[in-house]
Motif scaffolding. Structure first.
Motif, PDB file in Angstrom:
ATOM      1  N   ALA A  66       5.009  13.181 -73.116  1.00 11.61           N
ATOM      2  CA  ALA A  66       4.725  11.783 -72.860  1.00 11.61           C
ATOM      3  C   ALA A  66       6.053  10.990 -72.835  1.00 11.61           C
ATOM      4  N   HIS A  67       6.565  11.215 -74.207  1.00 10.21           N
ATOM      5  CA  HIS A  67       7.816  10.458 -74.562  1.00 10.21           C
ATOM      6  C   HIS A  67       9.081  10.654 -73.470  1.00 10.21           C
ATOM      7  N   GLN A  68       9.281  11.859 -73.232  1.00 10.06           N
ATOM      8  CA  GLN A  68      10.019  12.155 -71.930  1.00 10.06           C
ATOM      9  C   GLN A  68       9.863  11.580 -70.703  1.00 10.06           C
ATOM     10  N   ILE A  69       8.279  11.602 -70.482  1.00 10.95           N
ATOM     11  CA  ILE A  69       7.900  10.908 -69.026  1.00 10.95           C
ATOM     12  C   ILE A  69       8.462   9.421 -69.222  1.00 10.95           C
ATOM     13  N   VAL A  70       8.217   8.706 -70.429  1.00  8.19           N
ATOM     14  CA  VAL A  70       8.732   7.307 -70.435  1.00  8.19           C
ATOM     15  C   VAL A  70      10.301   7.214 -70.158  1.00  8.19           C
ATOM     16  N   ARG A  71      11.136   8.236 -70.639  1.00  9.56           N
ATOM     17  CA  ARG A  71      12.406   8.185 -70.484  1.00  9.56           C
ATOM     18  C   ARG A  71      12.748   8.187 -68.996  1.00  9.56           C
ATOM     19  N   ARG A  72      11.792   9.133 -68.262  1.00  7.81           N
ATOM     20  CA  ARG A  72      12.061   9.102 -66.765  1.00  7.81           C
ATOM     21  C   ARG A  72      11.812   8.079 -66.047  1.00  7.81           C
ATOM     22  N   ALA A  88      -2.973  12.052 -66.859  1.00  5.41           N
ATOM     23  CA  ALA A  88      -2.246  13.138 -66.161  1.00  5.41           C
ATOM     24  C   ALA A  88      -0.879  12.937 -65.923  1.00  5.41           C
ATOM     25  N   ILE A  89      -0.548  11.858 -65.341  1.00 14.17           N
ATOM     26  CA  ILE A  89       0.879  11.401 -64.877  1.00 14.17           C
ATOM     27  C   ILE A  89       1.549  11.202 -65.930  1.00 14.17           C
ATOM     28  N   SER A  90       1.150  10.293 -67.105  1.00 15.77           N
ATOM     29  CA  SER A  90       1.895   9.631 -67.981  1.00 15.77           C
ATOM     30  C   SER A  90       2.117  10.868 -69.244  1.00 15.77           C
ATOM     31  N   GLY A  91       1.165  12.061 -69.041  1.00 19.15           N
ATOM     32  CA  GLY A  91       1.379  13.010 -70.221  1.00 19.15           C
ATOM     33  C   GLY A  91       0.529  12.579 -71.365  1.00 19.15           C
ATOM     34  N   LEU A  92      -0.216  11.519 -71.384  1.00 17.41           N
ATOM     35  CA  LEU A  92      -1.109  11.330 -72.382  1.00 17.41           C
ATOM     36  C   LEU A  92      -2.381  12.081 -72.369  1.00 17.41           C
ATOM     37  N   LEU A  93      -2.489  13.044 -71.506  1.00 19.92           N
ATOM     38  CA  LEU A  93      -3.968  13.723 -71.603  1.00 19.92           C
ATOM     39  C   LEU A  93      -4.094  14.758 -72.650  1.00 19.92           C
ATOM     40  N   LYS A  94      -2.665  15.259 -73.008  1.00 14.33           N
ATOM     41  CA  LYS A  94      -2.620  16.344 -74.023  1.00 14.33           C
ATOM     42  C   LYS A  94      -3.271  15.985 -75.500  1.00 14.33           C
ATOM     43  N   SER A  95      -2.847  14.474 -75.835  1.00 13.65           N
ATOM     44  CA  SER A  95      -3.356  13.873 -77.019  1.00 13.65           C
ATOM     45  C   SER A  95      -5.053  13.955 -76.961  1.00 13.65           C
ATOM     46  N   GLY A 128      10.683  13.481 -56.935  1.00 14.34           N
ATOM     47  CA  GLY A 128      10.820  14.936 -56.676  1.00 14.34           C
ATOM     48  C   GLY A 128      10.803  15.890 -57.680  1.00 14.34           C
ATOM     49  N   GLU A 129      10.790  15.255 -58.835  1.00 14.35           N
ATOM     50  CA  GLU A 129      10.845  16.355 -60.039  1.00 14.35           C
ATOM     51  C   GLU A 129       9.315  16.620 -60.618  1.00 14.35           C
ATOM     52  N   ARG A 130       9.218  17.635 -61.060  1.00 16.07           N
ATOM     53  CA  ARG A 130       7.846  17.990 -61.511  1.00 16.07           C
ATOM     54  C   ARG A 130       7.465  17.681 -62.874  1.00 16.07           C
ATOM     55  N   LEU A 131       6.247  16.976 -63.145  1.00 17.64           N
ATOM     56  CA  LEU A 131       6.079  16.234 -64.434  1.00 17.64           C
ATOM     57  C   LEU A 131       5.174  17.129 -65.321  1.00 17.64           C
ATOM     58  N   ASN A 132       4.359  18.091 -64.579  1.00 18.48           N
ATOM     59  CA  ASN A 132       3.629  19.030 -65.329  1.00 18.48           C
ATOM     60  C   ASN A 132       4.177  19.624 -66.674  1.00 18.48           C
ATOM     61  N   GLY A 133       3.525  19.362 -67.647  1.00 16.25           N
ATOM     62  CA  GLY A 133       3.844  19.939 -69.141  1.00 16.25           C
ATOM     63  C   GLY A 133       5.137  19.430 -69.840  1.00 16.25           C
ATOM     64  N   VAL A 134       5.525  18.098 -69.113  1.00  9.95           N
ATOM     65  CA  VAL A 134       6.494  17.104 -69.642  1.00  9.95           C
ATOM     66  C   VAL A 134       5.964  16.522 -70.925  1.00  9.95           C
TER      67      VAL A 134
END
Ligand code: ATP
Length: 246
Positions: free
Chosen positions: A81-87, A52-59, A73-79
């Motif tokens: 996975a590759h953007q989450i790596v960039r962050r 859920a944190i890394s964005g890999l749930l979607k797959s 401080g920034e919201r990660l919901n819906g971001v």
């Protein structure tokens, strides 16, 4: 603030395939620069939390249906996975998931997919070899590495992304006691040397609590207990259920 929280998970609910409710109001916090352990029995939802944190749930057709996740401080919901790596968040998956028909070096370069600073990338490859000298000696395909070497490669690949937060799923899985010790020693060292914050999912509660400063215990999709690693290691329930009664 009293504590600088790098990651905050607030009351999230996660559902797979629209119907299977797996996380039921889970909350946790990871202070910057710390190692936090996430413990719990098989099926409690630990891997789901990391995904859920890394964005890999979607797959996997999973979705956060309530609550939110904040990173710096920034919201990660819906971001994505590759953007989450960039962050700055990199997940080391359970079962290691290295690319077996590529070499170690190619796998390490994959970890740097968000970067274009080739001189720095080369320097970081040497840094990874500094932590894991064996990887430098292995020039063949990664599929032929031992289990321990594959785990080291998976961690090395994460380092190549220069993450602020590493999510580690069961680094001890399938390793001999000696290798488990070695891998946890390196986890501790990465945190101390590079200041990388680590959220660590582990069946090996004793090992996890020996490197973590804080821990959470999950049952059926939520946190049932949390405290300093020391308090948890001395907690009677934790001892009975997760530390083999010793
Ligand atoms: P383990 O140590 O066994 O991986 P865990 O605590 O990490 O356990 P999860 O892997 O998060 O637990 O699984 C929690 C629950 O979610 C389990 O009941 C599992 O069957 C279910 N689950 C996991 N992935 C999926 C999926 N892709 N689709 C449907 N259900 C899933």
């Amino acid at each position: 603030p009293a504590e600088d929280l790098l990651l905050e998970v607030n009351n999230i609910e996660v559902v797979y395939s629209d119907v299977i409710l797996v996380l039921r109001g889970l909350s946790l916090a990871v202070p910057r620069g710390k190692i936090v352990a996430l413990l719990g029995a098989n099926g409690a939802g630990k891997s789901t939390t990391l995904k859920a944190i890394s964005g890999l749930l979607k797959s996997e057709d999973g979705e956060i249906t309530r609550g939110d996740i904040r990173f710096a401080g920034e919201r990660l919901n819906g971001v994505e996975a590759h953007q989450i790596v960039r962050r700055g968040i990199f997940q080391v998956m359970e079962g290691r998931r290295i690319v077996s028909d590529m070499t170690c070096l190619e796998n390490l370069r994959l970890g740097a997919f968000t970067r274009s600073d080739s001189a720095e990338i080369r320097r970081d490859i040497e840094m990874v070899y500094g932590y894991f000298p064996r990887l430098k000696e292995r020039t063949g395909l990664a599929g032929y590495l031992s289990g321990g070497e594959q785990q080291m490669l998976a961690i090395g690949r994460a380092l190549m992304a220069r993450p602020k937060l590493i999510l580690m799923d069961e680094p001890s899985m399938g390793l001999s006691p000696l290798l488990v010790k070695e891998v946890f020693g390196i986890i501790r060292q990465l945190n101390a040397d590079l200041g990388i914050t680590i959220l660590l999912v582990e069946q090996n509660a004793r090992m996890a609590l020996s490197v973590a400063s804080h821990g959470y215990v999950m049952e059926q999709g939520k946190v049932v207990l949390d405290g300093s690693a020391e308090d948890l290691a001395n907690n009677e329930d934790v001892k009975e259920f997760y530390l083999g009664g010793h």
